[in-house]
Each structure stands twice: as structure tokens, then as C-alpha cells.
Motif scaffolding. Structure first.
Motif, PDB file in Angstrom:
ATOM      1  N   SER A   1       0.954  -1.454  -0.030  1.00 28.64           N
ATOM      2  CA  SER A   1      -0.099  -0.045   0.243  1.00 28.64           C
ATOM      3  C   SER A   1       0.733   1.340   0.042  1.00 28.64           C
ATOM      4  O   SER A   1       0.217   2.374  -0.060  1.00 28.64           O
ATOM      5  CB  SER A   1      -1.008   0.112   1.094  1.00 28.64           C
ATOM      6  OG  SER A   1      -2.047  -1.017   0.951  1.00 28.64           O
TER       7      SER A   1
ATOM      8  N   LYS B   1       0.025   3.803  -2.774  1.00 25.38           N
ATOM      9  CA  LYS B   1      -1.192   4.658  -2.619  1.00 25.38           C
ATOM     10  C   LYS B   1      -0.528   6.349  -2.697  1.00 25.38           C
ATOM     11  O   LYS B   1      -1.330   7.178  -3.147  1.00 25.38           O
ATOM     12  CB  LYS B   1      -2.063   4.430  -1.509  1.00 25.38           C
ATOM     13  CG  LYS B   1      -2.856   3.311  -1.506  1.00 25.38           C
ATOM     14  CD  LYS B   1      -3.863   2.973  -0.513  1.00 25.38           C
ATOM     15  CE  LYS B   1      -4.546   1.802  -0.496  1.00 25.38           C
ATOM     16  NZ  LYS B   1      -4.070   0.698  -0.057  1.00 25.38           N
TER      17      LYS B   1
ATOM     18  N   VAL C   1     -12.234  -5.024  -4.929  1.00 21.27           N
ATOM     19  CA  VAL C   1     -11.339  -5.230  -3.827  1.00 21.27           C
ATOM     20  C   VAL C   1     -11.449  -6.706  -3.168  1.00 21.27           C
ATOM     21  O   VAL C   1     -12.552  -6.957  -2.777  1.00 21.27           O
ATOM     22  CB  VAL C   1     -11.844  -4.314  -2.695  1.00 21.27           C
ATOM     23  CG1 VAL C   1     -10.809  -4.442  -1.421  1.00 21.27           C
ATOM     24  CG2 VAL C   1     -11.695  -2.912  -3.011  1.00 21.27           C
TER      25      VAL C   1
ATOM     26  N   TYR D   1      -8.459  -7.310   2.107  1.00 21.15           N
ATOM     27  CA  TYR D   1      -7.828  -6.049   2.040  1.00 21.15           C
ATOM     28  C   TYR D   1      -9.037  -5.027   2.738  1.00 21.15           C
ATOM     29  O   TYR D   1     -10.078  -5.052   2.676  1.00 21.15           O
ATOM     30  CB  TYR D   1      -7.843  -5.859   0.486  1.00 21.15           C
ATOM     31  CG  TYR D   1      -6.626  -6.426  -0.158  1.00 21.15           C
ATOM     32  CD1 TYR D   1      -5.356  -5.774  -0.179  1.00 21.15           C
ATOM     33  CD2 TYR D   1      -6.993  -7.682  -0.741  1.00 21.15           C
ATOM     34  CE1 TYR D   1      -4.413  -6.557  -0.825  1.00 21.15           C
ATOM     35  CE2 TYR D   1      -5.707  -8.401  -0.921  1.00 21.15           C
ATOM     36  CZ  TYR D   1      -4.425  -7.738  -1.164  1.00 21.15           C
ATOM     37  OH  TYR D   1      -3.660  -8.592  -2.060  1.00 21.15           O
TER      38      TYR D   1
ATOM     39  N   THR E   1     -10.921  -1.551   3.528  1.00 21.58           N
ATOM     40  CA  THR E   1     -11.821  -0.619   2.898  1.00 21.58           C
ATOM     41  C   THR E   1     -12.275   0.403   4.029  1.00 21.58           C
ATOM     42  O   THR E   1     -12.148   0.147   5.174  1.00 21.58           O
ATOM     43  CB  THR E   1     -12.938  -1.490   2.376  1.00 21.58           C
ATOM     44  OG1 THR E   1     -13.756  -1.746   3.356  1.00 21.58           O
ATOM     45  CG2 THR E   1     -12.413  -2.618   1.469  1.00 21.58           C
TER      46      THR E   1
ATOM     47  N   SER F   1      -5.754   3.204   4.665  1.00 25.22           N
ATOM     48  CA  SER F   1      -5.174   2.815   3.425  1.00 25.22           C
ATOM     49  C   SER F   1      -6.444   1.919   2.850  1.00 25.22           C
ATOM     50  O   SER F   1      -6.370   0.625   2.431  1.00 25.22           O
ATOM     51  CB  SER F   1      -4.159   1.523   3.886  1.00 25.22           C
ATOM     52  OG  SER F   1      -3.394   1.454   2.883  1.00 25.22           O
TER      53      SER F   1
ATOM     54  N   ASN G   1      -8.631   0.452   0.260  1.00 28.72           N
ATOM     55  CA  ASN G   1      -8.413   0.095  -1.416  1.00 28.72           C
ATOM     56  C   ASN G   1      -9.730   0.493  -2.102  1.00 28.72           C
ATOM     57  O   ASN G   1      -9.568   0.827  -3.384  1.00 28.72           O
ATOM     58  CB  ASN G   1      -8.018  -1.283  -1.418  1.00 28.72           C
ATOM     59  CG  ASN G   1      -7.048  -1.896  -0.813  1.00 28.72           C
ATOM     60  OD1 ASN G   1      -5.775  -1.509  -1.266  1.00 28.72           O
ATOM     61  ND2 ASN G   1      -6.981  -2.219   0.676  1.00 28.72           N
TER      62      ASN G   1
ATOM     63  N   ALA H   1      -8.769   3.894  -3.257  1.00 25.13           N
ATOM     64  CA  ALA H   1      -8.044   4.089  -4.016  1.00 25.13           C
ATOM     65  C   ALA H   1      -8.666   3.753  -5.625  1.00 25.13           C
ATOM     66  O   ALA H   1      -8.282   4.449  -6.737  1.00 25.13           O
ATOM     67  CB  ALA H   1      -7.004   2.916  -3.943  1.00 25.13           C
ATOM     68  N   ASN H   2      -9.580   2.775  -5.760  1.00 26.33           N
ATOM     69  CA  ASN H   2     -10.108   2.554  -6.791  1.00 26.33           C
ATOM     70  C   ASN H   2     -11.070   3.679  -7.502  1.00 26.33           C
ATOM     71  O   ASN H   2     -11.196   4.053  -8.714  1.00 26.33           O
ATOM     72  CB  ASN H   2     -10.949   1.271  -6.929  1.00 26.33           C
ATOM     73  CG  ASN H   2     -10.083  -0.261  -6.788  1.00 26.33           C
ATOM     74  OD1 ASN H   2      -8.903   0.137  -7.066  1.00 26.33           O
ATOM     75  ND2 ASN H   2     -10.822  -1.266  -6.175  1.00 26.33           N
TER      76      ASN H   2
ATOM     77  N   SER I   1      -3.623   0.591  -5.790  1.00 24.58           N
ATOM     78  CA  SER I   1      -3.726   0.351  -4.239  1.00 24.58           C
ATOM     79  C   SER I   1      -2.529  -0.373  -3.680  1.00 24.58           C
ATOM     80  O   SER I   1      -2.063  -0.051  -2.557  1.00 24.58           O
ATOM     81  CB  SER I   1      -5.049  -0.162  -4.118  1.00 24.58           C
ATOM     82  OG  SER I   1      -5.054  -1.503  -4.712  1.00 24.58           O
TER      83      SER I   1
ATOM     84  N   ILE J   1      -2.657  -3.540  -4.426  1.00 22.96           N
ATOM     85  CA  ILE J   1      -3.138  -5.135  -4.135  1.00 22.96           C
ATOM     86  C   ILE J   1      -1.993  -5.968  -4.950  1.00 22.96           C
ATOM     87  O   ILE J   1      -1.738  -5.483  -5.948  1.00 22.96           O
ATOM     88  CB  ILE J   1      -4.665  -5.087  -4.492  1.00 22.96           C
ATOM     89  CG1 ILE J   1      -5.581  -4.512  -4.008  1.00 22.96           C
ATOM     90  CG2 ILE J   1      -4.768  -6.360  -5.195  1.00 22.96           C
ATOM     91  CD1 ILE J   1      -6.913  -4.464  -4.252  1.00 22.96           C
TER      92      ILE J   1
ATOM     93  N   THR K   1       1.263  -6.760   2.402  1.00 25.11           N
ATOM     94  CA  THR K   1       0.497  -7.987   2.015  1.00 25.11           C
ATOM     95  C   THR K   1       1.421  -9.222   2.397  1.00 25.11           C
ATOM     96  O   THR K   1       2.565  -9.032   2.607  1.00 25.11           O
ATOM     97  CB  THR K   1       0.577  -7.887   0.317  1.00 25.11           C
ATOM     98  OG1 THR K   1       1.732  -7.962  -0.239  1.00 25.11           O
ATOM     99  CG2 THR K   1      -0.223  -6.646  -0.248  1.00 25.11           C
TER     100      THR K   1
END
Length: 407
Positions: free
Chosen positions: A60, A63, A90, A94, A96, A118, A120, A123-124, A159, A161, A238
Motif C-alpha cells: 500500500s 497509494k 477489492v 484487504y 476498505t 489505507s 483500497n 483508491a479504486n 492500491s 493489491i 500483503t
């Protein structure tokens, strides 16, 4: 005998106290993470590194690049709408911000949940708002990375991912962090320890309260993590990337960037990436500082100006601004030699305070410079008066020879 023992014990105690404050050598820093870098913000100078160009998964910390592009393309008051794909893409597990499909949020709100917990899904949403799609936004991220100077970075999503082809290096991430710190909005957000996302027509509750994942910032985190000079930036994790962080700290006029990648939990219940950051920051603050080598309006040299009056022809050349250079604390500034460049030729008249050149120091490839200015006015010689005086002299000589010839 007892008195001697007391004196020896006292000396040992004093020695130990003094030893605590001694400078540590870079070789003495025990960083558990396999990859790290410590950079001074203003100059970009690398103070410590460990495999700084090894390609790693950034998780992350990605980001930060997302935030950079968003702030370049949007106003904080702009509104973005949460799409179905932004939420559904997502993966499970992860983080959200519990954004709801069709929910409308400002860019400022989305940046807060992007950088603090953080999120995700945020981010999208931001990527789709700016780039139209995740894929197109990733292309924009890669173009920006190259523009910043990153040579070993490839982004596949906004993000972090996990993706096998989504990677960066500690050095590239330090460049991204350095660029991100130019945005006051990012600096303001990442230093916050908590954020409450307001309720909307799609989420009618104020319970979306998020805490910053950077435990260096929080007084409520374990004492082992909290760092009083920490100013923020971004964590990441991750399973393939392991623990990651880009962290910043500021003490007096010195600002540092630390990047830790691939850290593993080897200290039981403690998280090594925060401990590693503190070690790096302490090394930087203990061993480096800005030193003033030229004060504003100090004299650097004296020159004789052509065509000037006798009382103004000797001119002091001054440094216009302070010159502060970034050095190791044990560096002898007396060994520094500047390069002086003066306008040539220096001819009267010259106005006091006007720029007549520059002074430059090149230290480890970093250039420090200031304009050079005239201390006082330099007046031009009155050539009419000179010609008149020369005429009188010639007339006297002519009369003398005329009288001499007659006699």
C-alpha cells in the motif's frame, strides 16, 4: 582506598553517559528488514541504504503515487461517485472504508481514507475518477514514476493489491515520497492519527472512524513505536510484500525519508518496520545537520573596479543570502573551497546591492549557491574633469617650452 573506588565508579558513570550521545557509524545500524533507504529530503542525499535498488512488492505504499496524480488532476472539493467495480474489485481481506455503491464523496474525503486507514475501495474510486479506468490510471502512474526519476518501478493498480508485475524499489519509493511531500494536502493528511468519514445519503452513520496505520505517530501506540519527530506518510502490507513503510520525520531544519520493504516479524509481538525506522531516523539526526558556511552580507573578496573614482574603486563583494549546506557533523567546513564567478569586466558605475556575480559550492554533487552583490556604490570617474586637467597640464607644458625657446 574507598575514596579511590568512588572516584573510579563516578568516572565510569560519566563515561557511560557520554557514550550514549556519541555518533554511530552506518555500519553499526542493525536494520532487520532486507531492504531500506534513508534520504535527506531537501538534497535527496542517501545517508544509509541496504539493497536500495532491489525490486520488491510495495504493497500500500503504492497509494502515495495515487495521491500525487489525484492532486495534480483534481481540486479537493471535486466530487467522485463510488462505482460498483470500485467496491467489487477489492479482494477479501484487504482494507476498505466501507464505501457504498453510488455514494458521492469529495476528493479530500477520499484522500483521507486512502492515506490514513489505507482504503483500497477509495483508491479504486479515485483512479476511476481521474483515469477513467484502473488500467488507464496505472499507465498514468507509470508515466509519472518515470518523470520523477524512477527506473525500477511498475504499477498495475492504484492500491498495491498484489500483482506479480507490480513492483518498485526502496530508492524509487523514496523519490516518490520526496515528490509527494511537495503537496501540502498530503503532508496535512498523513500526520493525522484518526479520521471520521462523515455520513452520506448512502451511509447514514458517523461510525466510519479510522485510525492511522503508521504507529510512529500515535501517542497511544506502544512506547517502542512512537517517535516524537515522525510526520507521517504511508504503510503497507500483503503476504508476499510483507511489512512495508515509507516514513518521514523532521527535527529542527532537517527532514528525513525512510523506506522499509519486506520486513518480517522477528521480534515476537513487536513490528520491526517501526523499530527500523526509528533506528534510521536516529542515525540521520545524530550524524548529519545543516551548517552555515557563509552568512548573508558577509565579505568574500575585494576587487578594484575599472573607471571608478579613487575613493570608491576598492569594492567589497558580499554574499546576498545565507549558504547552509548539508554535511556530516564531523566534517571540517574549513576544507570547503567556493567557486566565485564575477561579471567581467567590473566597470563603474555600480550601484550598491546590485548583483555582480555568484558564489557556488559543489559538495558531493549537490550545488549550493548565492548571488554576489556590491557592498557600496561605485562612482564613475568624471572624464570631463580629467580631460580639462590634462588640457591644463598640456597648456602649462606648451607655455614652458615656448618661454624656454625664447630664452
Amino acid at each position: 582506598m574507598r575514596r579511590i573506588k568512588k572516584i573510579i565508579c563516578f568516572l565510569i558513570i560519566i563515561f557511560n553517559i557520554l557514550s550514549i550521545n556519541k555518533f554511530c557509524n552506518a555500519a553499526e545500524i542493525n536494520i532487520s528488514a532486507p531492504v531500506c533507504v534513508l534520504m535527506e529530503y531537501s538534497t535527496g542525499k542517501i545517508l544509509f541504504e541496504k539493497n536500495l535498488n532491489k525490486m520488491m512488492y510495495p504493497a500500500s505504499t503504492t497509494k502515495l503515487m495515487t495521491a500525487i496524480l489525484v492532486l495534480e488532476k483534481c481540486q479537493l472539493t471535486d466530487v467522485a461517485t463510488v462505482s460498483n467495480s470500485a467496491v467489487d474489485s477489492v479482494p477479501a481481506g484487504y482494507s476498505t472504508a466501507y464505501l457504498q455503491k453510488g455514494e458521492k464523496l469529495t476528493i479530500e474525503q477520499l484522500l483521507h481514507v486512502l492515506l490514513i486507514p489505507s482504503a483500497n475501495d477509495a483508491a479504486n474510486v479515485l483512479a476511476e475518477h481521474v483515469g477513467g479506468s484502473i488500467a488507464n490510471f496505472a499507465n498514468m502512474m507509470n508515466s509519472k514514476a518515470k518523470e520523477i526519476g524512477c527506473e525500477n518501478t511498475n504499477f498495475k493498480n492504484p492500491s498495491g493489491i498484489h500483482d506479480e508485475n507490480h513492483y518498485s524499489t526502496a530508492y524509487d519509493l523514496s523519490l516518490i515520497a520526496k515528490h509527494a511531500m511537495q503537496f501540502q494536502a498530503i503532508k496535512d493528511i498523513v500526520q493525522k492519527t484518526v479520521y471520521n468519514l462523515p455520513k452520506t445519503d448512502k451511509y447514514n452513520s458517523d461510525n466510519r472512524i479510522f485510525y492511522n496505520t503508521n504507529l510512529l505517530l500515535s501517542h497511544h501506540s506502544p512506547d517502542d513505536y512512537y517517535y516524537p519527530y515522525a510526520t507521517g506518510l504511508k504503510t503497507g502490507y500483503t503476504n508476499p510484500a510483507k511489512d512495508c513503510i515509507i516514513a518521514t520525520a523532521k527535527k529542527d531544519d532537517l527532514e528525513l525519508i525512510a523506506v522499509i520493504l519486506g520486513a518480517e516479524d522477528t521480534n515476537g509481538s513487536l513490528v520491526p518496520k517501526f523499530l527500523d525506522c526509528k533506528k534510521l531516523f536516529e542515525y540521520g539526526f545524530s550524524n548529519y545537520s545543516y551548517k552555515n558556511i557563509k552568512k548573508a552580507n558577509s565579505v568574500v573578496t575585494k576587487v578594484s573596479v575599472l573607471g571608478a573614482t579613487e575613493d570608491t574603486k576598492n569594492l567589497n563583494i558580499l554574499v546576498k543570502n545565507d549558504i547552509n549546506v548539508f554535511l556530516e557533523n564531523n566534517f571540517d567546513i574549513n576544507n570547503l573551497e567556493p567557486k566565485l564567478e564575477l561579471d567581467t569586466p567590473l566597470v563603474a558605475p555600480i550601484k550598491g546591492g546590485s548583483t555582480i556575480g555568484k558564489i557556488t559550492y559543489d559538495i558531493d554533487g549537490i550545488i549550493y549557491t548565492s548571488e554576489l552583490i556590491a557592498e557600496t556604490d561605485v562612482n564613475i570617474v568624471n572624464f570631463v574633469l580629467i580631460i580639462f586637467r590634462l588640457g591644463l597640464i598640456l597648456l602649462v607644458i606648451f607655455i614652458f617650452f615656448a618661454i624656454f625657446r625664447r630664452s
